[in-house]
Design an enzyme around this catalytic site. Structure first.
Site, PDB file in Angstrom:
ATOM      1  N   GLY A   8       0.850  -1.192   0.000  1.00 30.95           N
ATOM      2  CA  GLY A   8       0.000   0.000   0.000  1.00 30.95           C
ATOM      3  C   GLY A   8       0.880   1.234   0.000  1.00 30.95           C
ATOM      4  O   GLY A   8       0.559   2.247   0.629  1.00 30.95           O
ATOM      5  N   ALA A  10       1.695   3.490  -2.176  1.00 33.64           N
ATOM      6  CA  ALA A  10       1.370   4.718  -2.909  1.00 33.64           C
ATOM      7  C   ALA A  10       0.290   5.544  -2.228  1.00 33.64           C
ATOM      8  O   ALA A  10      -0.082   6.605  -2.723  1.00 33.64           O
ATOM      9  CB  ALA A  10       0.935   4.379  -4.336  1.00 33.64           C
ATOM     10  N   ILE A  13      -0.758   7.038   3.761  1.00 36.79           N
ATOM     11  CA  ILE A  13       0.188   6.586   4.781  1.00 36.79           C
ATOM     12  C   ILE A  13       1.413   5.985   4.120  1.00 36.79           C
ATOM     13  O   ILE A  13       2.547   6.204   4.542  1.00 36.79           O
ATOM     14  CB  ILE A  13      -0.466   5.549   5.709  1.00 36.79           C
ATOM     15  CG1 ILE A  13      -1.635   6.160   6.468  1.00 36.79           C
ATOM     16  CG2 ILE A  13       0.557   4.977   6.696  1.00 36.79           C
ATOM     17  CD1 ILE A  13      -2.449   5.142   7.263  1.00 36.79           C
ATOM     18  N   ILE A 118      -1.147  -2.008   9.902  1.00 36.57           N
ATOM     19  CA  ILE A 118      -1.633  -0.650  10.140  1.00 36.57           C
ATOM     20  C   ILE A 118      -3.074  -0.505   9.661  1.00 36.57           C
ATOM     21  O   ILE A 118      -3.859   0.261  10.221  1.00 36.57           O
ATOM     22  CB  ILE A 118      -0.735   0.382   9.424  1.00 36.57           C
ATOM     23  CG1 ILE A 118       0.644   0.442  10.105  1.00 36.57           C
ATOM     24  CG2 ILE A 118      -1.377   1.758   9.383  1.00 36.57           C
ATOM     25  CD1 ILE A 118       1.641   1.333   9.392  1.00 36.57           C
ATOM     26  N   ASN A 120      -6.770  -0.268   9.062  1.00 31.94           N
ATOM     27  CA  ASN A 120      -7.865  -0.266  10.018  1.00 31.94           C
ATOM     28  C   ASN A 120      -9.066  -1.060   9.529  1.00 31.94           C
ATOM     29  O   ASN A 120      -9.258  -1.194   8.320  1.00 31.94           O
ATOM     30  CB  ASN A 120      -8.287   1.179  10.312  1.00 31.94           C
ATOM     31  CG  ASN A 120      -7.467   1.780  11.428  1.00 31.94           C
ATOM     32  OD1 ASN A 120      -7.186   1.143  12.428  1.00 31.94           O
ATOM     33  ND2 ASN A 120      -7.070   3.031  11.252  1.00 31.94           N
ATOM     34  N   ASP A 151      -1.311   5.767  19.161  1.00 31.67           N
ATOM     35  CA  ASP A 151      -1.979   6.074  20.425  1.00 31.67           C
ATOM     36  C   ASP A 151      -0.965   6.490  21.486  1.00 31.67           C
ATOM     37  O   ASP A 151      -1.211   7.393  22.288  1.00 31.67           O
ATOM     38  CB  ASP A 151      -2.776   4.860  20.908  1.00 31.67           C
ATOM     39  CG  ASP A 151      -3.771   4.378  19.874  1.00 31.67           C
ATOM     40  OD1 ASP A 151      -4.354   5.229  19.175  1.00 31.67           O
ATOM     41  OD2 ASP A 151      -3.945   3.155  19.741  1.00 31.67           O
ATOM     42  N   ARG A 154       0.351   9.999  20.519  1.00 35.82           N
ATOM     43  CA  ARG A 154      -0.629  11.033  20.886  1.00 35.82           C
ATOM     44  C   ARG A 154      -0.615  11.279  22.390  1.00 35.82           C
ATOM     45  O   ARG A 154      -0.624  12.434  22.845  1.00 35.82           O
ATOM     46  CB  ARG A 154      -2.031  10.611  20.438  1.00 35.82           C
ATOM     47  CG  ARG A 154      -2.268  10.773  18.945  1.00 35.82           C
ATOM     48  CD  ARG A 154      -3.654  10.315  18.556  1.00 35.82           C
ATOM     49  NE  ARG A 154      -3.916  10.610  17.141  1.00 35.82           N
ATOM     50  CZ  ARG A 154      -4.570   9.807  16.316  1.00 35.82           C
ATOM     51  NH1 ARG A 154      -5.044   8.647  16.760  1.00 35.82           N
ATOM     52  NH2 ARG A 154      -4.758  10.142  15.059  1.00 35.82           N
ATOM     53  N   HIS A 180      -7.143  -0.551  19.325  1.00 39.25           N
ATOM     54  CA  HIS A 180      -6.769   0.614  18.522  1.00 39.25           C
ATOM     55  C   HIS A 180      -7.999   1.247  17.879  1.00 39.25           C
ATOM     56  O   HIS A 180      -8.032   1.488  16.680  1.00 39.25           O
ATOM     57  CB  HIS A 180      -5.755   0.190  17.452  1.00 39.25           C
ATOM     58  CG  HIS A 180      -5.230   1.341  16.630  1.00 39.25           C
ATOM     59  ND1 HIS A 180      -4.614   2.435  17.188  1.00 39.25           N
ATOM     60  CD2 HIS A 180      -5.228   1.551  15.292  1.00 39.25           C
ATOM     61  CE1 HIS A 180      -4.250   3.275  16.226  1.00 39.25           C
ATOM     62  NE2 HIS A 180      -4.627   2.762  15.064  1.00 39.25           N
TER      63      HIS A 180
END
Length: 333
Positions: A8, A10, A13, A118, A120, A151, A154, A180
């Protein structure tokens, strides 16, 4: 020699994550894969003067198999981003299928790689990867990780703001456990390496917890047409770096991550008793090593309010985990 792969690469993220991995001096080979533009991203990154050789592949001509060959660490940010009004569970319909297909490629080509998820909703996609690996007879719970580092990032950042010193952000450590998404994110602020100011509590503490739990929603609302991409790429690269350093033999690396608790039978069973659950997955402080998970740590001493947060997280976690498992077990799949 470490080969890192981004599936993934491109995307929102994927591109900044690939850049950060290209800058990592311990990465000697970087493989990029996506359904579009991966060769172009690779060509762009290849001009950066760091040791990593970069190659990009598309789906055609067995691109997934080629990029995964020889992989040591595979990071999966692939999938659609969250939009305003969309919950993490809303992402499931599309992202579950994407993760399943990528997991199949890893299971058949690089089954011994460390897999960092990663995409979701992580609470569901990590079980999807595990179930795919089980079906192919290559499941090793020590090597499959849900990336919950954002998390932690943050929590550290927001605590530094409350303390009035952003320069502390990189040194503040706040354990974040559970899962998460939303209420499954449980920051253990009582264990912060830098205590909150005297008298900080009540509604202020509740607001800080919500700020950490729903920080992703704040980004989605602010962007309007996107989700947390840059901060997620940073967090993903930070966790990937820890995994890579552990693979290379560095000792004492501990980081919260969402794992199958069978990765450390003794530690996992002790954690289940500690929090009062029979769940197979949970994000907890994990000691990393050359084979992935070395040890799953416990929660430690926490406040009554934090115990309540964990209790509130468990039902949602169960639903999320079961959804991922059922997606692979469904006969039509």
């Amino acid at each position: 020699m470490v080969k890192a792969v981004v599936l993934g690469a491109a995307g929102g993220i994927g591109q900044p994550l690939s850049l950060l991995l290209k800058l990592n001096p311990d990465v000697t080979e970087l493989g990029l894969y996506d359904i579009v533009n991966a060769p172009g991203v690779a060509a762009d990154l290849a001009h950066i003067a760091t040791p990593a050789k970069v190659e990009g592949y598309l789906k055609d001509d067995d691109g997934l198999q080629k990029v995964l060959t020889g992989a040591d660490v595979v990071v999966i940010p692939a999938g659609i981003p969250r939009k305003p009004g969309m919950s993490r569970d809303d992402l499931f319909k599309t992202n579950a299928g994407i993760v399943r297909d990528l997991a199949t490629g890893i299971a058949t080509t690089a089954p011994n790689a460390s897999v960092l998820v990663i995409s979701n909703p992580v609470n569901s996609t990590v079980p999807i990867v595990a179930e795919v690996f089980k079906k192919h007879g290559v499941f090793d719970p020590k090597r499959i990780f849900g990336v919950t580092t954002l998390d932690v990032v943050r929590a550290s950042t927001f605590v530094s703001e409350i303390l009035g010193d952003r320069s502390l952000a990189t040194s503040i450590a706040v354990p974040v456990v559970g899962g998460h998404s939303g209420v499954t994110i449980v920051p253990l602020l009582s264990q912060s390496s830098h205590p909150l100011p005297p008298g900080f509590g009540g509604s202020d503490l509740e607001a800080l917890v919500k700020h950490i739990q729903f920080g992703g929603d704040e980004v989605v609302k602010a962007k309007g047409t996107g989700s947390a991409t840059l901060s997620m790429a940073y967090a993903g690269a930070e966790f990937a770096n820890k995994v890579i350093l552990a693979l290379k033999g560095k000792k004492g690396i501990v980081a919260p991550t969402f794992v199958h608790l069978a990765a450390d039978k003794a530690g996992g069973e002790a954690l289940k008793k500690e929090i009062g659950t029979d769940l197979e997955y949970f994000s907890a402080p994990v000691e990393l090593g050359p084979n992935g998970v070395e040890k799953i740590g416990g929660i430690g001493k926490i406040t009554g309010a934090e115990k309540a947060l964990i209790a509130a997280a468990l039902p949602d976690l169960k639903v999320n985990i079961d959804k991922g498992v059922s997606f692979i077990e469904a006969p039509k799949l």
